[in-house]
Design a protein around this motif. Structure first.
Motif, PDB file in Angstrom:
ATOM      1  N   TYR A  46       0.825  -1.210   0.000  1.00 40.11           N
ATOM      2  CA  TYR A  46       0.000   0.000   0.000  1.00 40.11           C
ATOM      3  C   TYR A  46       0.858   1.257   0.000  1.00 40.11           C
ATOM      4  O   TYR A  46       0.517   2.259  -0.636  1.00 40.11           O
ATOM      5  N   HIS A  50      -0.393   2.812  -3.127  1.00 42.46           N
ATOM      6  CA  HIS A  50      -1.575   3.555  -2.693  1.00 42.46           C
ATOM      7  C   HIS A  50      -2.801   3.179  -3.518  1.00 42.46           C
ATOM      8  O   HIS A  50      -3.654   4.011  -3.823  1.00 42.46           O
ATOM      9  N   VAL A  52      -6.032   0.591  -3.707  1.00 47.59           N
ATOM     10  CA  VAL A  52      -6.871  -0.334  -2.949  1.00 47.59           C
ATOM     11  C   VAL A  52      -6.994  -1.675  -3.655  1.00 47.59           C
ATOM     12  O   VAL A  52      -6.964  -2.740  -3.032  1.00 47.59           O
ATOM     13  N   ILE A 248      -6.306   0.886   5.116  1.00 50.74           N
ATOM     14  CA  ILE A 248      -7.028   2.079   4.680  1.00 50.74           C
ATOM     15  C   ILE A 248      -7.695   2.754   5.885  1.00 50.74           C
ATOM     16  O   ILE A 248      -7.623   3.982   6.045  1.00 50.74           O
ATOM     17  N   SER A 251      -5.021   4.346   8.033  1.00 50.78           N
ATOM     18  CA  SER A 251      -4.358   5.498   7.429  1.00 50.78           C
ATOM     19  C   SER A 251      -5.302   6.660   7.164  1.00 50.78           C
ATOM     20  O   SER A 251      -4.988   7.807   7.473  1.00 50.78           O
ATOM     21  N   ASP A 252      -6.499   6.371   6.605  1.00 54.84           N
ATOM     22  CA  ASP A 252      -7.357   7.428   6.104  1.00 54.84           C
ATOM     23  C   ASP A 252      -8.554   7.745   6.998  1.00 54.84           C
ATOM     24  O   ASP A 252      -9.056   8.880   6.976  1.00 54.84           O
ATOM     25  N   VAL A 253      -9.044   6.771   7.760  1.00 56.60           N
ATOM     26  CA  VAL A 253     -10.244   6.988   8.571  1.00 56.60           C
ATOM     27  C   VAL A 253      -9.888   7.305  10.022  1.00 56.60           C
ATOM     28  O   VAL A 253     -10.336   8.302  10.587  1.00 56.60           O
ATOM     29  N   ARG A 255      -6.677   7.596  11.215  1.00 63.48           N
ATOM     30  CA  ARG A 255      -5.457   8.401  11.276  1.00 63.48           C
ATOM     31  C   ARG A 255      -4.418   7.843  12.246  1.00 63.48           C
ATOM     32  O   ARG A 255      -3.863   8.557  13.079  1.00 63.48           O
ATOM     33  N   HIS A 310     -16.159   6.154  13.785  1.00 63.59           N
ATOM     34  CA  HIS A 310     -15.159   7.181  13.488  1.00 63.59           C
ATOM     35  C   HIS A 310     -14.109   7.255  14.588  1.00 63.59           C
ATOM     36  O   HIS A 310     -13.156   8.027  14.477  1.00 63.59           O
ATOM     37  N   GLY A 376     -16.002   2.418  -2.040  1.00 63.27           N
ATOM     38  CA  GLY A 376     -15.305   3.003  -0.909  1.00 63.27           C
ATOM     39  C   GLY A 376     -15.223   2.007   0.231  1.00 63.27           C
ATOM     40  O   GLY A 376     -16.073   1.110   0.358  1.00 63.27           O
ATOM     41  N   ARG A 378     -15.607   2.138   3.586  1.00 63.45           N
ATOM     42  CA  ARG A 378     -16.641   2.100   4.624  1.00 63.45           C
ATOM     43  C   ARG A 378     -17.921   1.440   4.114  1.00 63.45           C
ATOM     44  O   ARG A 378     -18.529   0.608   4.804  1.00 63.45           O
TER      45      ARG A 378
END
Length: 421
Positions: A46, A50, A52, A248, A251-253, A255, A310, A376, A378
């Motif tokens: 990844y 980067h 998916v 993912i 890293s993205d949700v 953090r 979250h 996506g 989620r």
């Protein structure tokens, strides 16, 4: 040619230090090493791409060898010495981890090379898993298999706690350190397997015919309870598994960095280990099949909570609950396989069981990556949780007898009576 079987002398083995505990430690070490490699490979791929979809292909690259080799693996496990095959697999896995180490230190580890090594690793584990599973009846008595299976499952769960967390922690200090520790773990597991004293008796080699190769499939098809349990577990994890997408989310949700990823990867195993320990002391005293369906539904519900979360703590709790729910179906499924399969066919049936597990995990990772690329991450995990609950409700109608499977304690007592007869 000889192989380890459950002879009258072998059935006198008990859950004791020197045999079962060494077997338990070997499985745990091998799984820890594999989990660390998985974390390192996923994070590196990844980080380099980067992408998916490419991340999802990592699971597919490990599943395909298992799928293609399943029937061959089962036949080999029933024809040759299972202990020697498991030992050879562990040494080969150590060699693959060493290639990761040397290429990482040399700076020539690329994405295509990672995929090639992942395919080889998947092919090796395709042989290792059913051989280790089929070796268990040579370590403990048949009537103790239900508890031994639960404890063996706890070894896997313990490794899934330590492996990802240790992999994430060590990866923060460099990928080479992860690969070095993996080499050591595989070598130690090989030493433990070599030291096991399992009884072996001469057996007549199986003929290499299509009927012999496919006999494991025919046997499972003739056992509706086993077929229902295997297929339910497969589809539940196939749709509900979010493991491949954790990089993912980390890293993205949520953090978090590599260490946070390792903690998230460990959370399902924490729940599963707690569930395994609980079930070893307080076995299912009501219908095991009904408990399995309830566990799968809880698995789907926890997946939905994780998709909507979250907050790191809530996500961690959802993954922990997910693991605790999953261990119920694992124990019921493995107990059915161990107790209802004749020893001379256990290798072939265990290979098919490993394929079902591999399908739900590795192919599930590919499915998650594919749907995440469309909708996506989620939304993909949320849809998977809903699908898991739907499958459990549907399977209750297709396999109504599975819901009435008796408690595991009664099944192992019945197995003991059959052995005495």
């Amino acid at each position: 040619m000889t192989r380890a079987v459950s002879s009258p002398s072998a059935r006198r083995f008990r859950l004791r230090a020197g045999t079962f505990q060494r077997f338990w430690c070997a499985r745990a070490l091998a799984s820890i090493a594999f989990q660390m490699l998985t974390v390192a490979m996923g994070w590196q791929v990844y980080a380099l791409t980067h992408d998916v979809f490419v991340l999802g292909l990592m699971g597919l690259s490990q599943f395909l060898p298992m799928f293609l080799l399943t029937l061959v693996v089962g036949h080999v496990a029933d024809r040759y010495n299972r202990k020697r095959i498991a030992l050879a697999c562990l040494l080969l896995e150590a060699a693959l981890a060493l290639v990761f180490l040397l290429s990482s230190l040399g700076g020539w580890l690329t994405v295509p090379m990672i995929f090639v090594l992942a395919v080889l690793l998947g092919a090796t584990r395709a042989f290792e898993a059913p051989c280790l599973t089929a070796l268990l009846p040579s370590v403990v008595r048949r009537e103790k298999l239900a508890r031994a299976t639960t404890l063996a499952s706890s070894a896997k769960q313990a490794s899934q706690i330590l492996g990802p967390a240790l992999g994430g922690l060590l990866y923060a200090r460099g990928a080479s350190l992860v690969y070095f520790i993996s080499v050591l773990a595989f070598v130690c597991a090989a030493v433990l397997i070599q030291s096991l004293r399992v009884r072996s008796v001469p057996v007549k080699p199986l003929p290499v015919t299509l009927a012999a190769v496919f006999s494991g499939v025919a046997f499972i098809w003739s056992e509706p309870d086993m077929l229902g349990a295997l297929s339910l577990d497969l589809l539940a994890v196939l749709f509900g598994g979010a493991t491949a997408l954790l990089p993912i989310f980390a890293s993205d949700v949520l953090r978090t960095g590599p260490l946070g990823l390792g903690v998230l990867r460990s959370a399902p195993a924490v729940g599963a280990l707690l569930g395994s320990l609980w079930m070893s002391w307080f076995p299912l005293r009501k219908r095991a099949g009904a408990a399995m369906f309830a566990g799968v539904i809880a698995f789907g519900a926890a997946t939905i909570v994780f998709a909507l979360s979250h907050r790191f703590v809530l996500s961690l709790g959802a993954l922990t609950l997910l693991g605790a729910a999953d261990v119920i179906s694992v124990v019921v499924r493995m107990t059915l396989v161990q107790l209802r399969t004749p020893d001379e066919m256990l290798g072939r049936v265990s290979a098919i069981n490993s394929l079902f597990v591999g399908t739900s995990n590795q192919l599930g990772e590919f499915e998650s990556g594919l749907t995440a690329g469309w909708w996506g991450a989620r939304t993909a995990v949320l849809a998977g949780g809903v699908a898991t609950i739907a499958v459990a409700l549907l399977w209750m109608r297709i396999f109504p007898e599975l819901a009435r499977v008796p408690p595991l304690e009664k099944q192992r007592a019945d197995a003991a009576e059959l052995q005495k007869a």
